[in-house]
Each structure stands twice: as C-alpha cells, then as structure tokens.
Design an enzyme around this catalytic site. Structure first.
Site, PDB file in Angstrom:
ATOM      1  N   ASP A 316       0.914  -1.063  -0.031  1.00 53.13           N
ATOM      2  CA  ASP A 316      -0.020   0.094  -0.075  1.00 53.13           C
ATOM      3  C   ASP A 316       0.946   1.229  -0.062  1.00 53.13           C
ATOM      4  O   ASP A 316       1.806   1.362   0.833  1.00 53.13           O
ATOM      5  CB  ASP A 316      -0.916   0.003   1.129  1.00 53.13           C
ATOM      6  CG  ASP A 316      -1.932   1.131   1.287  1.00 53.13           C
ATOM      7  OD1 ASP A 316      -2.815   0.729   0.504  1.00 53.13           O
ATOM      8  OD2 ASP A 316      -1.797   2.162   1.868  1.00 53.13           O
ATOM      9  N   ASP A 510      -0.676   0.194   6.260  1.00 57.74           N
ATOM     10  CA  ASP A 510      -0.593   0.762   7.493  1.00 57.74           C
ATOM     11  C   ASP A 510      -1.804   1.439   8.090  1.00 57.74           C
ATOM     12  O   ASP A 510      -1.815   2.082   9.254  1.00 57.74           O
ATOM     13  CB  ASP A 510       0.460   1.827   7.494  1.00 57.74           C
ATOM     14  CG  ASP A 510      -0.247   3.141   6.665  1.00 57.74           C
ATOM     15  OD1 ASP A 510      -1.144   2.973   5.962  1.00 57.74           O
ATOM     16  OD2 ASP A 510       0.355   4.239   6.941  1.00 57.74           O
ATOM     17  N   ASP A 514      -6.558  -1.475   5.747  1.00 57.03           N
ATOM     18  CA  ASP A 514      -5.857  -2.633   5.230  1.00 57.03           C
ATOM     19  C   ASP A 514      -6.017  -3.915   6.031  1.00 57.03           C
ATOM     20  O   ASP A 514      -5.512  -4.903   5.450  1.00 57.03           O
ATOM     21  CB  ASP A 514      -4.538  -2.305   5.145  1.00 57.03           C
ATOM     22  CG  ASP A 514      -3.992  -1.051   4.320  1.00 57.03           C
ATOM     23  OD1 ASP A 514      -4.725  -0.942   3.327  1.00 57.03           O
ATOM     24  OD2 ASP A 514      -3.330  -0.096   4.775  1.00 57.03           O
TER      25      ASP A 514
END
Length: 780
Positions: A316, A510, A514
């Site tokens: 990500d 993070d 997610d």
C-alpha cells in the site's frame, strides 16, 4: 536430548542448574570413593546421580503419556534404567549429568536467542504521569489513560502511549525502530509509545488508550513469538514416532547378535533426537530475535518460515512508499507577492482549522521558520476553506471562485498532472498564491523496492488510492511490476487473494482499511511505526521502523534460518545414526556413548545459534563516512526551497518577462543557486565523493554525479550571462526562449541529480549502519 520441548517442561532455569549441580557433586564424590578403593560407596554415589536424572526423565515421559503421545523421553528413561540394570553405574551417572546439562544449555540458548524479545516485554510501561487541568501531576495505572489526556514524560522515561508532543522532545526510539540516533520531535509532531525521552521533560497529548497503542501491539506480538511453537518443532515431535521404534529395534538387534544387553544399553545411551528437537526451534528463535532487532516483529516461528518463501508482495503506497501524510511540495506566489509572506499569512489562519490539509500548511511555515500571527474574525466553511484577518489583511485559504488568472490556471493544470491538491491563498480578495499539497513518494522508495528484489521477491504490486494515470507513473518510476488504483478495501482483499493463488504473498499496509487485505495474505505486514495499531492487530508481522527495506532483511534472515536449521538437524542426525551403529557393534561402550551423545548435542546447539549472525547482504562504512552522508542528506532537504524558487522564476519569466519583478526574481534565484546549490556541490566534490570511491565500487560510481555538477555550473553561469544582458531591469524578448530552456533544464537536472544521489550514494549509510552495529543479544 530427551524431554526438552517447551510444552512438556515444568522446569525453571534455577531448577535445572540446581539438579545439575547435585548430580555433578555425586559423580565427583563417587570418583573420590573409587580412588580410595571404596567401590561400594562409589557405586552408591553414581546410583544416586543416575536416579536424580531418572526422576525428571520419568516426569517428562508421564506428561507425554498424559497427552497420549510417546515421545523421545522414553529413550532417556530406558537408557538410565538400562545402565542401572547392567551395573553400568558410572555410565548412568554420566547420562544423567549430560541429560540435565543439555536441558540447561538448551534453556540458556533459548534465553540468549530470545533476549531481545524478552527485553521488549520487560520494558513495557505500566504507569503514566497524568497532568490535571490545574497543572498537578499524578501517577496513574496505564490502563486508565484515555485519548485526549495530557501526560508528562520525564528524562529517561518511556513514552507510555501514542500521542502528539506539546513541547519539543528528543526521543531514543532504538527499542522499537532500531534507529540508534535520537530524533527530535517538534510541538504537534507524533510521538510513538515505547520510545525513551532522551532530552528534557515534555508534555504530550494522548491519541489512543494503552491497549490500542503501537507499542502494546508490538508487545503482544513479542509475547506470542516467545510462547508459540514453530511448525518445525511439531514436525520434530512427529519424527519421534519413527525414531523411538527405530532406536529400540537397533538396540534389540545389538543385544540379539551379541547376546550382551550392554550393547543395547550403549545404543540407548547414544541415541538422541536432539538435532531434531533443538536445531530448528533454536534457529527460529534466533531468527525472531534478529528480525526484531532489524525492526520487523513477527508473530511466531511459522510466520518466519513463510517469510522466506514469499514470491509476491503488495505494498500500500500510503506510509510505505510515500510519507503517509500531506505535505506542501511547492509554494507558488502571484507576480509581485513574496511567497514566504503569503505562506505566513495562510498558516496564521490555518492554525485554527481542523481540516486535514491545515497541518501541512502550518508545518511548512514552521519548517521555513516563519513567525505566525494571531488571526481575527476567523470563519471556516466546510468543504471550501477558512478566512480571517491577519496583520490588516483579509486572508482566505481554500477554494477559489471565478476565473483563474494565467499563473493560477497554469498551477492548477500542473497540480492535476502531478496528482496534487491545490490550496489557494487570497489576500484582500485577490489570488496571491497556490500551495501544492500531496503525499509525496519517499526518496528511498525506489531503493527499498530494489532491496526487496535483492531478497528474492519476484513480483511487486503497488496499491494506491491515486488515479490510474498517477499510480501507473509511480509504478514505472519505482520499478514495480503492477499497480492497483482507486480500489476499496474489499477489492484490495480480493486482489490479494488472487495473487496468493500463484505464489506465497505478503501484503504491507498501515491503516485500518488494510485489515482485510492483511488477513487475506500469507504474511500480512503492518507498518507499526506510523501508529496503525488496528492494522498491527490484523497482521502477522509489524515493521516497527519506518523503512520498507527491513522486510527484505526479514526475508533474508528467514532464508538463512531455514538453511541453518536444516543443515544442523541433518548433520546432527547423521552423527547420531553413525554413533548408534558403532554402539551396536560393541565398539562404543555406554560411558563413551554418553560423552559422544552430549558432544553431538552441544555441537547442534552451537550450530543452531549461528543463525544469530550472517545471511544478510550489507556493506560497512566508516563512522566518519556515515556521518558525512547524513549531513549531506539533511542539506538536500534544506535545498528544496531553492528548487521551488527556481521553478517559480521560470514560470514568471514565461508569463511576464518584460517587467522588473521578473528580473528581481531572476536575480534572487541566481543568488540562491550560487550560494546554496553550487556551494553544496563543491563540498560534495571535495569532502564526500573521495570517501565513497571504494564503498561505491570505484571512481566510476561517482563519475556521473561529477558530470552533473559540471552541467549544473554551466547552466548557472548561463543564467548569470542573461542577467548581464538585461537593460533597464527588463529582459529582452530575444533572451526569453534560451533563458526558459536554461531555467527549466536546470530545474530538471537538479531534481534528477538529487534523486540519483539519495537513491544510490546516500543509501550506502542505511545499508551499513544498522547491521554494522547489530549486537548479539545477551542471555536472560
């Protein structure tokens, strides 16, 4: 080594060493009696020693039977009982001695290998200093701390929960990030739980409870890592099903062939599944400890094993490949308006705003050292902006209505191409400046991607919330294989599952959004350094340091641990089987067999502990070189303003080349180029590049950098030539095309040159410092 796995142990380290001491004393006493020709007393002493070893062996066997398993403890019991049955009392005493010595050594080895994990658990804070509204402090239980409370942190105390500093703070974050240099946090900056106050006392405002803090999540992972067993340990237990009957069969054959039960006892004495039981678990614990030291906290040994087989990683962008927070990347002002003054007035109003971009504006003003004023008549309109009066000016920060002036239209177009948000600044109802705000790609992002490639990851996918065009451009720039743009959490998790069908897959994220993707991956990795404790709960691993390259370190450590564990276990078992065959032939008596047995186990423990070192690709630099690289890295950030002024000047020349304002801006930009950029380049040529010749692979490694410096100086001199040609503080029309080519070319070369230095040369310090200083943990 019989009966030394964690599930079937009821020992403390003191208990093992106490029993070991007693057995040793009995053996020595027996030896003294034997020398004095008191054979009976010697036998009694050795029988006592044998019985002292037999008791715990029987207890371990009983635990195994209660669990409906016949483990390798039965071999130890038969060996000790067999020595008593055939009158080999000294051999029995030695087996008992070496049995307990092996158990104690294993516990010591495990404690040594897991020292970092246990230190992490032991240092977890339990109380905090709460500051009341009247300024009084009280010590409270950490579990009672809630968000939005004020805490005081004194020198050498641990930051108890996540929050924001209200005063300047100097923090030692080595315990959670692995970075050895103290870091400074300005008022308003985030402070992470687990860091140590290395400076003066400061107050902080909490943002989480203790249970939700970053450090609490890391501690929970450490607790699980020290308590759970790896699949390799369970595999060793299954091998016992084969090893125990094989040992009994070999002992029976020796007895049947020679008709001598002593041979059977010798086989039982020398038989040890120690290599199977010890090698992999100790190596795995070493790997967990080393990974924690490198800033990668793993949930258990099974995660470590999967980590070494990762082929695909999805990352990500936010917080891993980018900074993870909005940042002003450029400030452009209208002709005739000073950019710093416009920024100061805008930040003065924004300091009262709750908008997500307000912090970026205020932070940029603080970085430039601008002094803010107190605004009056402040009004904020949701979704549009904030306004007020500052130093006699009507200031508006946010969106603009109506048609844009040429300079503003140009900046809006550029922002759209860059994927940046524009914060407009108006003074007295006139557009005065534009702040380009975005979550910029980190300067070390491409280097981190390359580090993952070096660790053996074949496919890397960037997950971004940007538009597809922006995400694709970034993917090419980073050298990744594919990208996912503008997808919701469900789509992200589905893509992870799809990738997992083709290879062992890791997902790095993070944020709370997610969580599903982290759970869907074979190895979910949370970037805990950004305080995303919710993501850490869903993850198998947490990067406690804000560096993606440490995932590559973890992969290489895992691969090294796997090699060490397999080689040590296979080599040890080959030695055991050879010794058992020799004992069956009668060439190895029980006493000698006991010594051979323990020699094999000690060698296995030593071999497994070798996983504490090696396996990482790294280069070492002298401390002076590291410090010099750090110094020039910091200077690059300070030179960013000169680059912004250069680009703004080029835009001004393109639009208004026939005014004195344009010439004044050109002179200011030229002055900054000579005083800042060229002096910086000269210092690198004189001080830094000579020190990097050998570590970077020879003088050719810095040749392209030196050539860039030459071209930069040539273009700066060309700007000076144009200034000398100006007449009446105006640029002639025929100068403009070449001047624009010079300015825009200089801007492009400088940005590329800085990126190359940060990626290639300055990466040397990150590749050497942490590993060069990597300590070997002490026994706990």
């Amino acid at each position: 080594m019989a009966g030394v796995n964690d599930e079937a142990r009821w020992h403390g380290l003191w208990w093992e060493w106490a029993l070991l001491t007693g057995i040793t004393a009995a053996i020595i006493a027996g030896a003294g009696f034997q020398l004095a020709d008191h054979t009976g007393s010697a036998h009694i002493s050795w029988i006592v020693a044998t019985a002292a070893g037999l008791l715990p062996a029987v207890a371990w066997l009983a635990v195994s039977l209660m669990r409906r398993k016949i483990g390798v403890d039965v071999i130890a019991v038969l060996a000790l009982a067999g020595t008593l049955g055939v009158g080999q009392y000294l051999a029995g005493a030695l087996v008992a001695l070496l049995l307990m010595l092996g158990a104690a050594l294993e516990s010591y080895a495990r404690g040594w290998a897991s020292g970092d994990l246990r230190a992490l658990l032991n240092r977890a804070p339990r109380v905090a200093r709460r500051v009341a509204d009247d300024g009084n402090e009280e010590m409270v239980d950490l579990d009672t701390v809630r968000p939005d409370e004020r805490l005081m942190v004194y020198h050498a105390e641990i930051v108890p929960v996540d929050g924001y500093a209200e005063d300047s703070a100097v923090l030692d974050e080595f315990a959670v990030t692995g970075e050895r240099e103290p870091v400074e946090r300005a008022p308003g900056e985030r402070v992470a739980s687990g860091a140590i106050n290395a400076g003066a006392p400061f107050t902080m405002r909490t943002t989480t409870t203790a249970a939700q803090s970053t450090y609490a999540s890391i501690v929970r992972l450490a607790r699980e890592a020290t308590s759970q067993r790896a699949p390799t340990v369970r595999l060793a237990d299954r091998y016992a099903i084969v090893f125990v009957p094989f040992t009994l069969l070999l002992a029976g054959l020796g007895w049947a062939i020679a008709g001598d039960f002593v041979r059977a006892v010798a086989v039982l004495v020398v038989a040890t599944p120690g290599p199977l039981i010890l090698a992999a678990p100790i190596a795995v614990v070493c790997g967990l400890s080393r990974s924690a030291r490198r800033g990668l906290m793993l949930r258990d040994g099974s995660v470590l094993e999967r980590l070494g087989r990762i082929g695909t990683v999805l990352v990500d962008k936010r917080g891993t490949l980018s900074l993870g927070r909005p940042k002003v990347t450029e400030m452009v002002s209208a002709p005739g308006i000073d950019a710093d003054d416009a920024l100061r007035l805008a930040a003065s109003v924004e300091q009262l705003s709750q908008h997500v971009l307000a912090g970026a504006v205020v932070g940029e003003a603080a970085r430039r050292g601008l002094s803010l004023s107190t605004p009056e008549d402040v009004r904020e309109e949701d979704g549009r902006g904030i306004g007020g009066r500052v130093d006699g000016h009507a200031v508006w920060v946010g969106q603009l209505d109506g048609d844009l002036e040429p300079w503003a239209a140009q900046e809006r177009s550029r922002a759209e191409l860059d994927g940046a948000a524009v914060v407009w600044v108006s003074l007295d109802d006139r557009p005065a400046g534009a702040l380009l705000v975005q979550d910029p790609v980190r300067s070390d992002a491409r280097r981190n991607v390359r580090r993952l490639r070096e660790a053996g990851l074949a496919r890397l996918v960037v997950v971004s919330g940007d538009r597809p065009q922006v995400a694709e451009e970034m993917t090419r720039m980073l050298g990744a294989d594919d990208f996912i743009a503008q997808c919701d959490p469900e789509e992200k998790a589905e893509r992870v599952r799809a990738e997992s069908q083709h290879a062992v897959t890791a997902m790095v994220g993070d944020g709370v959004r997610d969580g599903g993707a982290l759970c869907a991956a074979h190895v979910g990795v949370a970037l805990g350094a950004t305080g995303a404790s919710a993501a850490a709960e869903a993850a198998d691993a947490v990067l406690t340091v804000d560096r993606l390259d440490r995932l590559g370190d973890g992969v290489e450590i895992s691969q090294h641990v796997r090699r060490v564990g397999m080689f040590t276990a296979a080599g040890g078992m080959c030695l055991v089987l050879a010794a058992m065959a020799i004992a069956m032939t009668g060439l190895l008596v029980p006493v000698a067999g006991a010594l051979v047995r323990e020699g094999i186990e000690v060698a296995v423990i030593g071999g497994a502990l070798s996983a504490l070192t090696g396996g990482l690709r790294h280069r070492r630099l002298p401390t002076s070189t590291d410090e010099l690289i750090d110094q020039f890295t910091v200077e690059h950030e300070r030179l960013r303003d000169a680059l912004i002024r250069l680009r703004s000047t080029a835009d001004l020349v393109a639009m208004e080349h026939d005014g004195s304002v344009c010439v004044d801006a050109l002179r200011d930009a030229h002055h900054r180029l000579r005083r800042q950029i060229l002096s910086h380049d000269e210092a690198e040529e004189r001080r830094l590049y000579p020190m990097l010749t050998d570590p970077a692979g020879g003088p050719e490694a810095t040749a392209t950098m030196t050539r860039a410096h030459t071209e930069i100086r040539r273009l700066v001199d060309r700007v000076d030539g144009h200034l000398c040609l100006t007449s009446d503080s105006r640029l002639d029309a025929e100068q403009v095309p070449d001047l624009l080519a010079t300015l825009y070319g200089l801007d492009a070369i400088l940005r590329l040159h800085f990126a190359e230095e940060e990626e290639n040369l300055f990466s040397l310090t990150s590749a050497s410092n942490p590993i060069a200083a990597e300590p070997v943990p002490q026994a706990q």
